[in-house]
Design a protein around this motif. Structure first.
Motif, PDB file in Angstrom:
ATOM      1  N   ILE A 145      48.893  39.726  69.613  1.00  0.00           N
ATOM      2  CA  ILE A 145      49.943  40.200  68.712  1.00  0.00           C
ATOM      3  C   ILE A 145      50.879  39.029  68.397  1.00  0.00           C
ATOM      4  CG2 ILE A 145      51.742  41.937  68.327  1.00  0.00           C
ATOM      5  CD1 ILE A 145      48.991  43.162  68.915  1.00  0.00           C
ATOM      6  N   HIS A 146      50.897  38.647  67.139  1.00  0.00           N
ATOM      7  CA  HIS A 146      51.811  37.598  66.671  1.00  0.00           C
ATOM      8  C   HIS A 146      53.166  38.270  66.381  1.00  0.00           C
ATOM      9  CE1 HIS A 146      53.603  34.937  63.580  1.00  0.00           C
ATOM     10  NE2 HIS A 146      52.873  33.961  64.118  1.00  0.00           N
ATOM     11  N   PRO A 147      54.285  37.604  66.677  1.00  0.00           N
ATOM     12  CA  PRO A 147      55.589  38.274  66.500  1.00  0.00           C
ATOM     13  C   PRO A 147      55.849  38.761  65.078  1.00  0.00           C
ATOM     14  CG  PRO A 147      55.842  36.130  67.568  1.00  0.00           C
ATOM     15  CD  PRO A 147      54.393  36.270  67.249  1.00  0.00           C
ATOM     16  N   LYS A 148      55.305  38.066  64.070  1.00  0.00           N
ATOM     17  CA  LYS A 148      55.547  38.497  62.678  1.00  0.00           C
ATOM     18  C   LYS A 148      54.312  39.160  62.074  1.00  0.00           C
ATOM     19  CE  LYS A 148      59.132  35.281  61.303  1.00  0.00           C
ATOM     20  NZ  LYS A 148      59.283  33.884  61.014  1.00  0.00           N
ATOM     21  N   TRP A 149      53.165  38.668  62.363  1.00  0.00           N
ATOM     22  CA  TRP A 149      51.938  39.177  61.717  1.00  0.00           C
ATOM     23  C   TRP A 149      51.309  40.333  62.495  1.00  0.00           C
ATOM     24  CZ3 TRP A 149      49.313  33.686  61.296  1.00  0.00           C
ATOM     25  CH2 TRP A 149      50.130  32.861  60.505  1.00  0.00           C
ATOM     26  N   GLY A 150      51.798  40.595  63.691  1.00  0.00           N
ATOM     27  CA  GLY A 150      51.166  41.627  64.516  1.00  0.00           C
ATOM     28  C   GLY A 150      49.738  41.229  64.859  1.00  0.00           C
ATOM     29  N   PRO A 151      48.796  42.211  64.851  1.00  0.00           N
ATOM     30  CA  PRO A 151      47.415  41.893  65.239  1.00  0.00           C
ATOM     31  C   PRO A 151      46.578  41.360  64.079  1.00  0.00           C
ATOM     32  CG  PRO A 151      47.654  44.250  64.891  1.00  0.00           C
ATOM     33  CD  PRO A 151      49.014  43.660  64.631  1.00  0.00           C
ATOM     34  N   TRP A 152      47.198  41.115  62.912  1.00  0.00           N
ATOM     35  CA  TRP A 152      46.421  40.781  61.704  1.00  0.00           C
ATOM     36  C   TRP A 152      46.126  39.292  61.615  1.00  0.00           C
ATOM     37  CZ3 TRP A 152      44.094  44.709  59.611  1.00  0.00           C
ATOM     38  CH2 TRP A 152      44.637  45.973  59.816  1.00  0.00           C
ATOM     39  N   MET A 153      45.260  38.850  62.489  1.00  0.00           N
ATOM     40  CA  MET A 153      44.841  37.432  62.514  1.00  0.00           C
ATOM     41  C   MET A 153      43.353  37.358  62.802  1.00  0.00           C
ATOM     42  SD  MET A 153      47.532  35.262  64.840  1.00  0.00           S
ATOM     43  CE  MET A 153      47.487  36.342  66.252  1.00  0.00           C
ATOM     44  N   MET A 154      42.684  36.418  62.170  1.00  0.00           N
ATOM     45  CA  MET A 154      41.317  36.046  62.554  1.00  0.00           C
ATOM     46  C   MET A 154      41.424  34.742  63.347  1.00  0.00           C
ATOM     47  SD  MET A 154      38.057  36.377  62.574  1.00  0.00           S
ATOM     48  CE  MET A 154      37.896  37.838  61.547  1.00  0.00           C
ATOM     49  N   LEU A 155      40.706  34.672  64.456  1.00  0.00           N
ATOM     50  CA  LEU A 155      40.805  33.501  65.337  1.00  0.00           C
ATOM     51  C   LEU A 155      39.484  32.735  65.389  1.00  0.00           C
ATOM     52  CD1 LEU A 155      42.616  35.241  68.328  1.00  0.00           C
ATOM     53  CD2 LEU A 155      43.679  33.742  66.630  1.00  0.00           C
ATOM     54  N   ARG A 156      39.597  31.440  65.573  1.00  0.00           N
ATOM     55  CA  ARG A 156      38.431  30.580  65.832  1.00  0.00           C
ATOM     56  C   ARG A 156      38.882  29.412  66.696  1.00  0.00           C
ATOM     57  NH1 ARG A 156      33.187  30.173  65.000  1.00  0.00           N
ATOM     58  NH2 ARG A 156      32.328  31.867  63.799  1.00  0.00           N
ATOM     59  N   THR A 157      37.939  28.683  67.249  1.00  0.00           N
ATOM     60  CA  THR A 157      38.305  27.551  68.101  1.00  0.00           C
ATOM     61  C   THR A 157      37.386  26.347  67.854  1.00  0.00           C
ATOM     62  OG1 THR A 157      36.839  28.174  69.903  1.00  0.00           O
ATOM     63  CG2 THR A 157      39.073  29.061  69.995  1.00  0.00           C
ATOM     64  N   VAL A 158      37.882  25.200  68.303  1.00  0.00           N
ATOM     65  CA  VAL A 158      37.078  23.966  68.393  1.00  0.00           C
ATOM     66  C   VAL A 158      37.295  23.417  69.797  1.00  0.00           C
ATOM     67  CG1 VAL A 158      36.874  21.575  67.590  1.00  0.00           C
ATOM     68  CG2 VAL A 158      37.189  23.427  65.926  1.00  0.00           C
ATOM     69  N   VAL A 159      36.217  23.112  70.493  1.00  0.00           N
ATOM     70  CA  VAL A 159      36.362  22.521  71.828  1.00  0.00           C
ATOM     71  C   VAL A 159      36.162  21.015  71.737  1.00  0.00           C
ATOM     72  CG1 VAL A 159      35.643  24.592  73.072  1.00  0.00           C
ATOM     73  CG2 VAL A 159      33.918  22.938  72.370  1.00  0.00           C
ATOM     74  N   THR A 160      36.854  20.291  72.597  1.00  0.00           N
ATOM     75  CA  THR A 160      36.762  18.825  72.559  1.00  0.00           C
ATOM     76  C   THR A 160      37.009  18.235  73.949  1.00  0.00           C
ATOM     77  OG1 THR A 160      37.728  16.808  71.605  1.00  0.00           O
ATOM     78  CG2 THR A 160      39.214  18.672  71.851  1.00  0.00           C
ATOM     79  N   ASP A 161      36.500  17.020  74.149  1.00  0.00           N
ATOM     80  CA  ASP A 161      36.803  16.323  75.402  1.00  0.00           C
ATOM     81  C   ASP A 161      38.043  15.435  75.260  1.00  0.00           C
ATOM     82  OD1 ASP A 161      35.721  14.340  73.839  1.00  0.00           O
ATOM     83  OD2 ASP A 161      34.243  13.649  75.311  1.00  0.00           O
ATOM     84  N   ALA A 162      38.751  15.547  74.138  1.00  0.00           N
ATOM     85  CA  ALA A 162      39.993  14.776  73.953  1.00  0.00           C
ATOM     86  C   ALA A 162      41.141  15.466  74.694  1.00  0.00           C
ATOM     87  CB  ALA A 162      40.337  14.686  72.470  1.00  0.00           C
ATOM     88  N   PRO A 163      41.914  14.723  75.487  1.00  0.00           N
ATOM     89  CA  PRO A 163      43.055  15.330  76.199  1.00  0.00           C
ATOM     90  C   PRO A 163      44.269  15.488  75.283  1.00  0.00           C
ATOM     91  CG  PRO A 163      42.860  13.009  76.795  1.00  0.00           C
ATOM     92  CD  PRO A 163      41.729  13.286  75.823  1.00  0.00           C
ATOM     93  N   LEU A 164      44.176  16.418  74.338  1.00  0.00           N
ATOM     94  CA  LEU A 164      45.270  16.641  73.381  1.00  0.00           C
ATOM     95  C   LEU A 164      46.449  17.314  74.095  1.00  0.00           C
ATOM     96  CD1 LEU A 164      43.041  18.100  70.508  1.00  0.00           C
ATOM     97  CD2 LEU A 164      44.017  15.794  70.597  1.00  0.00           C
ATOM     98  N   PRO A 165      47.667  17.051  73.681  1.00  0.00           N
ATOM     99  CA  PRO A 165      48.827  17.703  74.327  1.00  0.00           C
ATOM    100  C   PRO A 165      48.831  19.201  74.028  1.00  0.00           C
ATOM    101  CG  PRO A 165      49.518  16.396  72.421  1.00  0.00           C
ATOM    102  CD  PRO A 165      48.065  16.127  72.607  1.00  0.00           C
TER     103      PRO A 165
END
Ligand code: SF4
Ligand code: SF4
Length: 247
Positions: A145-165
């Motif tokens: 649940i996003h504070p403004k959009w509620g549950p109306w989101m589509m999600l995806r990801t990218v995995v990496t071996d980079a140590p991003l902050p």
């Protein structure tokens, strides 16, 4: 700040710059260390160590984004199945992968587990990654649940071996005394104990007059979304009219 952490800061900035300038409205970073080897499955085997998970979200504002299409006879059995929002968001995943590859690190866009895979080779939860990246909090409808959009989101990801902050999770408790989604579920699939996935999936298989599933074609449909529509947070997109859908 070391040269490596500075370059990771810059890399994270350029990836996050895609938010609003691509099919993603939000881009964040979750730490790979929060995911077990079992969750990462073959992703971990391929990368050695998944150090970061880039999380992308597209806000759902139009019912057409939720139209799902699939290649086989049945949605659950189709190896190729997606929604328009998912397909659009995936194009930005490839942009993120490209940016990371150009920086000399490894990256891949894992398959979304929701789309029928008889033998999933990882169990990376995009929702868990989104909560860790600060997109929102888990709701009783088992969605982020996003504070403004509620549950109306589509999600995806990218995995990496980079140590991003990584980003920080959000201090947000959306549900409090609300239980509207539990009451709205036509399959009784939601309870305080979570979701009965089989009951939810069965509901998605029906085509009824007052439909929660609108079948657009032999290979396209809109799933039940009553637990999203019941949520008082965010604005639900209009329902796709049956006449419009040709049902
Ligand atoms: S999608 Fe429909 S059947 Fe599944 S949990 Fe939500 S309301 Fe219930
Ligand atoms: S409908 Fe209420 S209980 Fe369900 S996710 Fe939304 S805020 Fe939480």
């Amino acid at each position: 700040m070391t040269a490596e952490s500075q370059s990771m800061e810059e890399l994270a900035r350029s990836i996050k710059g895609l938010a609003g300038a691509s099919t993603a409205d939000l881009v964040g970073i979750a730490p790979g260390s929060e995911f077990s080897a079992a969750e990462l499955g073959e992703l971990g085997e391929a990368f050695g160590e998944v150090k970061s998970i880039v999380v992308l979200a597209q806000r759902i504002v139009d019912p057409v984004q939720m139209v799902r299409f699939y290649a086989g006879q049945a949605y659950q059995e189709s190896h190729v199945a997606t929604s328009f929002a998912d397909a659009m968001l995936k194009s930005t995943c490839w942009q993120v992968v490209e940016v990371l590859h150009q920086a000399g690190v490894r990256a891949a866009a894992p398959r979304n587990l929701r789309y029928g895979d008889a033998a999933p080779r990882h169990s990376l939860s995009f929702k868990k990654a989104a909560v860790l990246a600060g997109f929102g909090a888990f709701g009783r409808n088992q969605l982020v649940i996003h504070p403004k959009w509620g549950p109306w989101m589509m999600l995806r990801t990218v995995v990496t071996d980079a140590p991003l902050p990584p980003d920080a999770p959000m201090d947000f408790a959306p549900c409090d005394h609300c239980s509207r989604c539990l009451q709205a579920c036509p399959a009784g699939a939601l309870s305080e104990n979570g979701i009965d996935r089989d009951a939810c999936r069965d509901q998605a298989g029906y085509v009824r007059q007052s439909s929660t599933v609108i079948r657009l074609s032999p290979h396209g449909r809109i799933n039940c979304d009553e637990c999203l529509r019941a949520c008082p947070i965010g604005a639900a997109p209009p329902r796709l009219a049956l006449a419009e859908a040709g049902s």
